[in-house]
Design a protein around this motif. Structure first.
Motif, mmCIF file in Angstrom:
data_model
loop_
_atom_site.group_PDB
_atom_site.id
_atom_site.type_symbol
_atom_site.label_atom_id
_atom_site.label_comp_id
_atom_site.label_asym_id
_atom_site.label_seq_id
_atom_site.Cartn_x
_atom_site.Cartn_y
_atom_site.Cartn_z
ATOM 1 N N HIS A 64 0.970 -1.078 -0.232
ATOM 2 C CA HIS A 64 0.132 0.041 0.568
ATOM 3 C C HIS A 64 0.671 1.182 0.097
ATOM 4 C CE1 HIS A 64 -4.060 2.166 0.687
ATOM 5 N NE2 HIS A 64 -3.088 3.081 1.612
ATOM 6 N N ASP A 65 -0.086 2.193 -1.126
ATOM 7 C CA ASP A 65 0.690 3.351 -0.963
ATOM 8 C C ASP A 65 2.969 3.141 -1.414
ATOM 9 O OD1 ASP A 65 1.483 6.327 -0.735
ATOM 10 O OD2 ASP A 65 1.590 6.652 1.533
ATOM 11 N N HIS A 66 3.103 2.402 -2.126
ATOM 12 C CA HIS A 66 4.334 2.866 -2.558
ATOM 13 C C HIS A 66 5.036 1.705 -1.153
ATOM 14 C CE1 HIS A 66 4.185 5.432 -6.453
ATOM 15 N NE2 HIS A 66 3.383 4.706 -5.760
ATOM 16 N N GLN A 67 4.333 0.728 -0.093
ATOM 17 C CA GLN A 67 5.132 0.314 0.549
ATOM 18 C C GLN A 67 5.034 -1.217 0.241
ATOM 19 O OE1 GLN A 67 6.902 1.092 3.726
ATOM 20 N NE2 GLN A 67 7.937 3.040 2.485
ATOM 21 N N ASP A 71 -4.079 -8.924 -0.969
ATOM 22 C CA ASP A 71 -4.752 -7.508 -0.816
ATOM 23 C C ASP A 71 -4.757 -6.550 0.002
ATOM 24 O OD1 ASP A 71 -6.364 -5.321 -1.631
ATOM 25 O OD2 ASP A 71 -7.524 -6.638 -3.358
ATOM 26 N N PHE A 72 -3.539 -5.327 0.374
ATOM 27 C CA PHE A 72 -4.347 -4.370 0.956
ATOM 28 C C PHE A 72 -5.322 -4.166 1.742
ATOM 29 C CE2 PHE A 72 -4.157 -0.657 3.081
ATOM 30 C CZ PHE A 72 -2.725 -0.801 4.939
ATOM 31 N N ASN A 122 -0.720 -11.446 -6.407
ATOM 32 C CA ASN A 122 -1.837 -11.854 -5.557
ATOM 33 C C ASN A 122 -1.561 -10.451 -4.146
ATOM 34 O OD1 ASN A 122 -2.433 -14.376 -4.783
ATOM 35 N ND2 ASN A 122 -0.215 -14.491 -5.797
ATOM 36 N N LEU A 123 -0.585 -9.384 -5.030
ATOM 37 C CA LEU A 123 -0.471 -7.502 -2.760
ATOM 38 C C LEU A 123 -1.153 -7.445 -4.013
ATOM 39 C CD1 LEU A 123 3.142 -8.926 -2.789
ATOM 40 C CD2 LEU A 123 1.372 -8.710 -0.888
ATOM 41 N N MET A 124 -2.188 -6.874 -5.387
ATOM 42 C CA MET A 124 -2.307 -6.669 -6.000
ATOM 43 C C MET A 124 -3.923 -5.963 -5.606
ATOM 44 S SD MET A 124 -0.267 -4.166 -8.565
ATOM 45 C CE MET A 124 -0.363 -3.445 -6.791
ATOM 46 N N GLN A 125 -4.288 -4.635 -6.397
ATOM 47 C CA GLN A 125 -6.213 -5.501 -5.994
ATOM 48 C C GLN A 125 -6.467 -5.395 -7.316
ATOM 49 O OE1 GLN A 125 -6.436 -0.831 -4.152
ATOM 50 N NE2 GLN A 125 -8.640 -1.770 -4.912
ATOM 51 N N GLU A 126 -7.801 -5.770 -8.243
ATOM 52 C CA GLU A 126 -7.419 -6.799 -9.275
ATOM 53 C C GLU A 126 -7.743 -6.214 -9.835
ATOM 54 O OE1 GLU A 126 -11.586 -8.881 -9.683
ATOM 55 O OE2 GLU A 126 -12.017 -9.332 -7.307
#
Lengths: 244, 244
Positions: free
Chosen positions: A32-35, A129-130, A182-186
């Motif tokens: 999230h937010d480049h982190q 997904d954060f 898996n770390l991204m939104q859809e």
DNA sequence: TTATTATTGTAACATATTGTTACAATAATA
DNA sequence: TATTATTGTAACAATATGTTACAATAATAA
């Protein structure tokens, strides 16, 4: 996978429902937010911070236990999970912080309490997904929150080194398995994806090469819609294609 | 790391010196005569065949236990070992074969004997120099021998699938880590090495590309000596260079 | 409407890596 | 001394990756 009030048994004196001497520790990565972020548990009274973890029911598959543990903390199902290492040094777990937590929780214990014995811990990392996670505390630790990977406090036992090893494994897997999604939104742009890769690998990548590589994998589906944005050409949105 | 008579404790009724519910299974790879080999234990009376394995002393580092177990079976030290997976399905271990072995060994036991309970097993693979190994049986199984990887019998519990997973891990590691040399004798030709790679990966490789790649790694030292041989040009011998 | 600005998508070229063919250099044997 | 089989490596081809360049926007400002 109960998201309700934790059962007494989970911290009871006997703990007879769990296998003894074995634990699971989960490094739950979010972005999230480049982190890169990691989900950590904190017992506010003593200030002890630790990885989310748990134990294996006596008739439960190991991987099911890992899924359950991560689901309980995130509120998610179908989470990408990867076993990455077993931490089994004798003396890796200083029992003192856990002792403090038990005391502060008014859980009766002596030095033979099973939670204060030696544990061999199986490390799993999870990619989530954060934006979908609703962090949930557990029985022992009363808060559960995201921490920037670059700003992790001193953790209980050897949990700092567990995170380091998880990160090394994640980096190694990034090229072989196709797991970053898996770390991204859809839906995401190639720019988003590149920032994720750059953050994980901690190095700059060249845009044309990165885009060519990602598109050549044949697992990205361009969504007709475009981004609403700023004073420049709008990027396409992509989604991970399940058709492979 | 005792190579002497196994101590009673290792199979005793209580087994109090070991952590319960946790085991190590070792897939010990060797290479000989153009074949990958695996070291397996056999109890001759019942015909049960199994991976070499063992338990973790209550004050022993996990990796030390793995080293000890592999050393005891091979007679070697400083063995290349890699943790590759934890096998923790409930019900993975049918207790019957072990029961038979215990009975045949005249070891008193009932169904609650710790060796008949659920085990979660940490898989290690080892790469050894076939010619240096002196296989040694253990307390329970009375023979210990090499089997061709292509000709593994039905093994105890889930040990066949443990071998398969070990092989997959070995193949994946082959390109990243430089570990194949652990399967060779000290001095070898590039032809030998190529056959090893081809056997592990189960595919033909082209000689010029393979040699160029191996030499470009900068970890091979050409030995002045040459091979004694047949009616053609003699290949150079190489050894793995520890100078890196 | 029409420049201006910033960023995207991708072509085009350069460089590096890997795949393939070819062949001279042996080490025995006939 | 020719023959045979195999090694070491050069030379070229095909891919893959790194880099530069530029047209195509999507808003804003003139």
């Amino acid at each position: 996978m109960s998201k309700d009030k934790p059962v007494e048994n989970e911290t009871g004196k006997t703990g007879t429902d769990f296998m003894h001497g074995l634990a699971i520790d989960a490094v739950i990565f979010g972005f999230h937010d480049h982190q890169l972020k990691v989900l950590l548990m904190r017992y506010n009274r003593t200030g002890v911070v630790a990885l989310p973890g748990g134990f294996i029911h006596k008739t439960e598959h190991l991987n099911d236990a890992a899924n359950r543990i991560v689901s309980e903390r995130t509120g998610l199902n179908d989470i990408y999970l990867e076993q990455f290492y077993v931490f089994g040094d004798y003396g890796r777990s200083d029992p003192q912080p856990m002792k403090d937590v038990l005391t502060a929780n008014n859980i009766k214990h002596d030095d033979n309490h099973w939670l204060l014995q030696r544990f061999i811990s199986i490390g799993y990392y999870a990619l989530v997904d954060f934006t979908k996670v609703v962090p949930r505390p557990d029985t022992i630790f009363d808060s559960c929150d995201w921490y920037d990977l670059t700003n992790i406090p001193r953790l209980m036992q050897d949990h700092n080194s567990i995170i380091q090893k998880a990160l090394v494994s994640l980096r190694a897997d990034l090229d072989n398995k196709l797991i970053a999604f898996n770390l991204m939104q859809e839906e995401f742009t190639l720019g988003d994806l590149q920032i994720l890769y750059e953050t994980i690998l901690d190095k700059k990548l060249l845009r044309p090469a990165f885009q060519r590589k990602m598109l050549s994998l044949g697992i990205l589906e361009r969504v007709a819609k475009k981004w609403t944005g700023a004073a420049h050409k709008a990027p396409y949105l992509y989604r991970f294609s399940k058709n492979l």
